[in-house]
Structure formats: C-alpha cells, structure tokens
Design an enzyme around this catalytic site. Structure first.
Site, PDB file in Angstrom:
ATOM      1  N   GLU A 150      -3.303   6.840   2.233  1.00  0.00           N
ATOM      2  CA  GLU A 150      -2.891   6.409   3.719  1.00  0.00           C
ATOM      3  C   GLU A 150      -2.048   7.795   4.371  1.00  0.00           C
ATOM      4  O   GLU A 150      -1.231   7.961   4.809  1.00  0.00           O
ATOM      5  CB  GLU A 150      -1.592   5.456   3.512  1.00  0.00           C
ATOM      6  CG  GLU A 150      -2.070   4.253   3.159  1.00  0.00           C
ATOM      7  CD  GLU A 150      -1.034   3.105   2.887  1.00  0.00           C
ATOM      8  OE1 GLU A 150       0.193   3.333   3.093  1.00  0.00           O
ATOM      9  OE2 GLU A 150      -1.318   1.879   2.897  1.00  0.00           O
ATOM     10  N   GLU A 308      -6.497  -2.372   0.132  1.00  0.00           N
ATOM     11  CA  GLU A 308      -5.118  -3.077  -0.099  1.00  0.00           C
ATOM     12  C   GLU A 308      -4.824  -4.276   0.646  1.00  0.00           C
ATOM     13  O   GLU A 308      -4.926  -4.203   1.814  1.00  0.00           O
ATOM     14  CB  GLU A 308      -4.143  -2.160   0.001  1.00  0.00           C
ATOM     15  CG  GLU A 308      -4.154  -0.899  -0.907  1.00  0.00           C
ATOM     16  CD  GLU A 308      -2.782   0.058  -0.952  1.00  0.00           C
ATOM     17  OE1 GLU A 308      -1.821  -0.498  -0.220  1.00  0.00           O
ATOM     18  OE2 GLU A 308      -3.088   1.069  -1.119  1.00  0.00           O
TER      19      GLU A 308
END
Ligand SMILES: [Zn+2]
Length: 688
Positions: A150, A308
C-alpha cells in the site's frame, strides 16, 4: 501485462506464520484445507525478521514458511518484506524517516515511514528484494511477487526537496520554462536558481492544510513528483527481483481511489494490478463497483487481483461494522464480476497484538472452524473450486467509459474557488451511480485510454485538460457517440493555468456552449432545475455549483428555476458530427444526474435489461472463447425477482434458465449465468 497463471481463482490471502509458534501452523493448514484456501501472501512485513542488522540477513524462518506452504501445495504470492522499515535502520540512518507536511522529522514508528527519496531506503529495499528473488525464484509455488505494501503518504525532507528539483530540471530544462509554467510573476515568486525551490508544505506555499496552496502549479508538480518518487522505490525493487526472476509477475497492492498516488502513472510498470477493498461503509456497492472498474481500467481492461478484503470487520475506523451473513460472498463475487481473477483476504489468522488484533480474519484468536465467518469462507472456497477457471481472463464488453483523472482530481480540490465543497470522488461517483442503476457495463479509464470502442464517454469534472484529449472526445461524438461532461470541466491546462478562451476551453466546440459566470452556494441552498426532453420531464435540485450557460448552438435540456438566472440553461445537448456533447453546468442531485445519464444511454439503446430492479447489480464478462458470463448480484436484505432476458446456465447452482423465465435471487444472492449464444442483447459487443 501478465497475470499469474492459475487453474482457478486463487483463494486465500495474507498469512503471517512468523507471528506464531510452529504448532499453530499445523492448525492453520488443517483449517486452510477445510476452507479450500490455496493461495497465501507471505512476508509482507518481514524486513526486520530477514535483516536484523544492516550487514546481517537471516532467511531461516522464511525458508521454513515458504517450504511448508510449498509442501502443503499452496500457491505463494511472495512479498519483498518492505512494507515497513526496521527500527535499526531508523537509528543508524535517521534521515530515512519522513518529514511531514508541517516540517516535523518523524522518528521510528508506524509503517509507511520511509522517505521515498532516501538513497539508503532505496538501496536496502532493493537489496532485500534481490536476495529474496535469488533465494526463492526457483520455487514453482511462487506465482507472484508482491512489492512493498500500500505505497502512499508524502515526505517533505531536504532529500525530497533535492529530488523535486532534479525532477523539475528533467521536466522543464530551464528556469524560464518553470517560471512560466508556475506563473511565478504572481506574488513575486520568480525563481532565479533551482536551489530556491521548496517543496510546497505548511512552511511554504500552504495554509489550512494540504488542499490550500498559493501556487497550484507547484503543488500539482509536487503531487506528481511524490507519486513518481514512490514509483521509483517500486521500480528499484522490481528491477532487483528481475535479476533472478524473469517470468513471475510482479504487483503491488493499490488502494482504489487513493488520492496521493496517480495509479495511471504506475500502471504500465506493474505486470498486473491488484488492490485492497475496504469500503468506508456497508452501503457502498456502486462505489466498490466503480473502484473495481477503475482498477481493471489501469491496464487496458485486463483482470486484476483482489489482494485484500476483510472477511468480517476492519479495525482502522472509528466504528467498524460487521459484514452481515452473505456479504463476504456477495462482495467477493462482485469483485469477480468486475474483473477480479483472485479473491484474497487480509488476513488468514488474527494477530494477537497491536493495531490489527481486532481486524477480521479467517481464523480468529480461538482458532475455531465452527464460527460463522469461517463457515462462510469455507463455503465460498467450495464454490470457487466448483467454478474452476470459467471466469479467468474474461473481459468486460463495455461500450460506456467513465474518465477518471488524478490530475483533474488534484487540480479541482487544491483550487481556490469556486467552491471548497466540491469533491472529485463524489462527483464521479454520482455519474457512475446512474450508470450502475442502468445496469450497463462500464470501463473506468484514464484520459489517455483508447476511446474508439465506446459509444458513450462520461467525463465528470474534467477540470484539467491535457494532450489530445479534446480532439479524441470530439472524435467520439463525430462518429455518433455521446460525450457527457460537467461544470468545472475544460478550465485549466496541464500547469493549472486557465485557458485564454471561453469556458469550457477546448471542449467549447463539442459542447456548443459558453460559460462567462458561475455561482457557488452553501450546501443548504438548492436551485431547482427543470429537465425536459420530448417524452421525459423532471424537476430536480441543483446544489453547490451553478454555471451560467450560454448556448452557442447547443439546445437547452435543463433550466434553472430560481435566482436572477432563472430560465437560463443548466443542462444542454449539442449536436456534433453524428453524435452529441452533453454539458451539465449545475451540481444536479442524484435524481438529476440519473435522469441525464438515462437519456444519454437511451439514445444509444444501452440501458441494461435489469435496469431499475432495486438493489440488483449486473456485470458481464466475456471469455476468450467468446462465452458471455452474466453476473447477477442481489444487494438487498430480501429476495429479488426478475425475468431472464436470455437463456443460460447458472454456474453456481447448475440450474438451467430459459429466456423469459422468472428468476428469484435470495437475499444477497448471486448467480453467474453462462448465457447461450444467439438472441439479441443491446450490450453485446465482442471485446476488441
Ligand atoms: Zn523525503
């Protein structure tokens, strides 16, 4: 572009056995078997474990973890471990931590705390990736590399200032060009040496936070530079991986509509896109669909991985609602419907401590398999097994495109005037919502995408115009398509300087309008707009922004009903070539946006067969063999009834459906209809 080769949709997710003694691993794999979990993302935050000191590498534990996963027959998405830097690194090299917007040098802590310009961080993260690839590249269980985690945030340190100046030298070559681009005659800002240039922060150009800048051009370039600086970190690791691993695809997990990083600038550097879906609430179906479509659009419509999602709850928000029964399955299938070729969770087993101990997991702290969440995961695993490879590689046959542009997002929200209340995501979402309700397949693409395959191009708040986009939008209309744009479009060039022509700038010919004035009001105020075309009439409200539109050939579709501009156009349609340019000059409410979008879709016979079935979402994918898969997703808490518009077989239940047959989807129910060939379908449009 290459996706990992798999025989079915990879199912599993982030697994951190390094947090647990080995006897727990035995339980894990027993439970993975029960839930048919076949893919594990390993080692995302392993930097401190793998490199306990600058000159010491220790792969003992990761060896065991990878060997066990391989021996258990799992596919591995192996991370480079650089999701967070180790404490010793920050102590040995204090300059690796970030300087924030307020100018504070951070100390060790959190994650995402590395300066992206730091040569030490770049060297050591690439070296770790290099050693991981050298060690594990030969392992056939590894199907993908996962770089960092991320990527995001920003740094304002002296190194970044130097990096920014280098980036600017490469972009502008001369200070004269830079001064012109940034309009520095304003407020005596003319730069006479590169060293005078400072990152735009709370100490320099900004006040009241990152959105308030005295020089939009400088702030825009810093946003672009920061996005590129983090990309350079990614590329450093990727190059290091490629020294020993030539073929295994590389990705990093994106965060959807994430403002700090221009994913379109990144996309070409990933072998495949992947993203983490954590919606802000439990009523964001259209928002999630939009984001999936955006991720699929990053690489020309190629499938992506859902890297995710939580099986149950997140932990990072003030209030973290639980996914209701069936939502885990429904949202997983929604991702697949929009192009996901993997369904992965964060996380396999809940952390015992720290800030994610209450983040949902497939396996909770008690290690039970008889929980509702585990049962739902296992049922989904069984279902994905049954589906096999039927959806892999299938593409979305969209004839409608929504343009999404980070430059316009940034420029709109850092603009002084006309309104601080306009938010790019909300504007785009309102237009996407209207398309979503019309049950039409949509591509969400960047402004350099090929538009030649679309009948309708919707470009909300296209504030910043660059390159040949105006000509390409005109080409869409010229050959019979429709282009829809809104208030505050076509205002500035790539340097955030106003076009020296009538608003909407280079879009003026296509839209057939001119805008001399605009009004902005507090959110409580609404100006009614009467929308009218032959056969359709509706009065709606407009809020926040009201452009005074002067037709220059366009016909009026909507008129303001109040204030001194009552009776003047708010929405127009201009005949251009064989098609049309639609201009929406007011901040219409959702009913108004939906009305306009529906008229546009109707003119191309593109309204989907399941439009207006409340809470029922549809999405289509077409396999490489030309088979059409229609996904039906019931977001309601109760059953929904509809009528099959074509015959097909539901790949999940095996049920055969005849054309015209009534269908009932249970609450949060899903069908994946492999449709029979033949028949007519307005949305049929073989890919490419
Ligand atoms: Zn920095």
């Amino acid at each position: 572009m290459t996706l990992p080769e798999t025989a079915k949709i990879p199912f599993g997710g982030d697994y951190n056995p390094e947090q647990w003694p080995e006897q727990v691993w035995d339980d894990d794999y027993r439970l993975f078997d029960a839930a048919r979990i076949d893919t594990l993302t390993l080692g995302v935050f392993d930097w401190a474990l793998l490199q306990p000191a600058e000159d010491v590498y220790d792969f003992t534990l990761l060896d065991q973890i990878v060997e066990r996963a391989s021996a258990e027959g799992r596919a591995i998405c192996l991370a480079t471990g650089t999701g967070a830097h180790p404490a010793w690194l920050a102590r040995a090299h204090p300059e690796v931590t970030r300087v924030d917007f307020e100018g504070r040098r951070h100390r060790f802590g959190q994650r995402h705390n590395s300066c992206p310009s730091s040569p030490v961080v770049r060297r050591l993260s690439a070296e770790l990736a290099r050693r991981i690839a050298r060690r594990y590249a030969g392992n056939p269980s590894i199907i993908a590399w996962h770089i960092g985690n991320e990527f995001g945030g920003a740094c304002y340190c002296d190194r970044c200032a130097e990096g920014f100046r280098d980036w600017l030298r490469a972009k502008y070559t001369t200070l004269e060009a830079l001064n012109a681009a940034w309009y520095t005659t304003f407020w005596s800002h003319t730069f006479t040496a590169w060293e005078e240039i400072e990152p735009p922060s709370a100490l320099t150009e900004h006040w009241r936070g990152p959105d308030h800048t005295a020089f939009q051009g400088i702030t825009l370039d810093y946003l672009r530079f920061m996005s590129d600086a983090m990309l350079a970190c990614f590329l450093g690791e990727k190059a290091a991986l490629r020294e020993s691993s030539v073929e295994v695809p590389v990705t990093t997990n994106f965060m959807g509509m994430y403002r700090p990083i221009d994913y379109h600038r990144w996309a070409a550097h990933l072998d495949f896109a992947s993203w983490d879906n954590y919606p802000p609430d439990d009523c964001s179906q259209a928002r999630m669909a939009l984001t999936h479509d955006l991720m699929r659009g990053l690489n020309g419509g190629q499938p992506f991985w859902l890297m995710e999602q939580t099986p149950s709850v997140t932990a990072c928000r003030d209030v973290n609602p639980l996914k209701r029964p069936g939502v885990l399955r429904l949202w997983s299938w929604q991702a697949v419907a929009h192009g996901a070729d993997a369904v992965l969770f964060f996380q396999m087993r809940a952390s015992r401590g720290a800030c994610e101990k209450y983040h949902g997991a497939v396996i909770g702290h008690a290690g039970r398999s008889d929980t509702r969440v585990f049962r739902e995961v296992a049922e989904l695993g069984e279902e994905l097994d049954r589906l096999g490879g039927a959806t892999l590689g299938a593409r979305t046959p969209a004839r409608v495109a929504v343009l999404f542009d980070w430059d316009s997002w940034w420029a709109l929200e850092i603009s002084d005037g006309p309104s601080r209340l306009l938010r790019y995501q909300q504007i785009v979402l309102s237009y996407y919502q209207a398309l979503w309700e019309a049950a039409v397949d949509v591509d969400v693409v960047g402004v350099t995408a090929d538009l030649s395959r679309y009948d309708v191009v919707v470009a909300p708040a296209l504030h910043l115009l660059k390159g040949d986009l105006p000509e390409r939008l005109e080409a869409v209309a010229r050959r019979g398509g429709s282009v829809v744009t809104t208030f505050l479009s076509g205002r500035v060039d790539e340097h955030d300087q106003a076009f020296l022509m009538d608003v909407p700038g280079p879009l003026g010919q296509l839209m057939g309008v001119r805008v001399d004035e605009w009004d902005a009001r507090e959110p409580e105020y609404a100006n009614p707009v009467l929308l009218e075309t032959p056969g359709a009439r509706l009065q709606v409200d407009s809020m926040l922004i009201f452009e005074l539109v002067i037709p220059q050939g366009a016909e009026t579709v909507g008129t303001y009903q109040a204030d001194f501009y009552a009776g003047t156009p708010a929405v127009t349609r201009n005949a251009f070539g064989a098609g049309h340019g639609w201009y929406v000059g007011a901040g219409l409410d959702q009913a108004g946006v939906t009305w306009v979008v529906r008229r546009v879709l109707e003119s191309h016979e593109l309204v989907g067969p399941y439009a207006d079935v409340p809470g029922l979402e549809t999405a289509t994918r077409v396999t490489s063999e030309g088979q059409r898969l229609l996904f039906l997703l019931n977001h309601n808490n109760g059953p929904v009834d509809c009528t099959a518009h074509r015959a097909g077989v539901d790949l999940l239940s095996g049920a055969h459906i005849e054309c015209g047959q009534p269908m009932r989807l249970d609450a949060r129910g899903v069908m994946v209809l492999r449709q029979s060939p033949g028949g007519t379908d307005n949305q049929i449009h073989p890919y490419g």
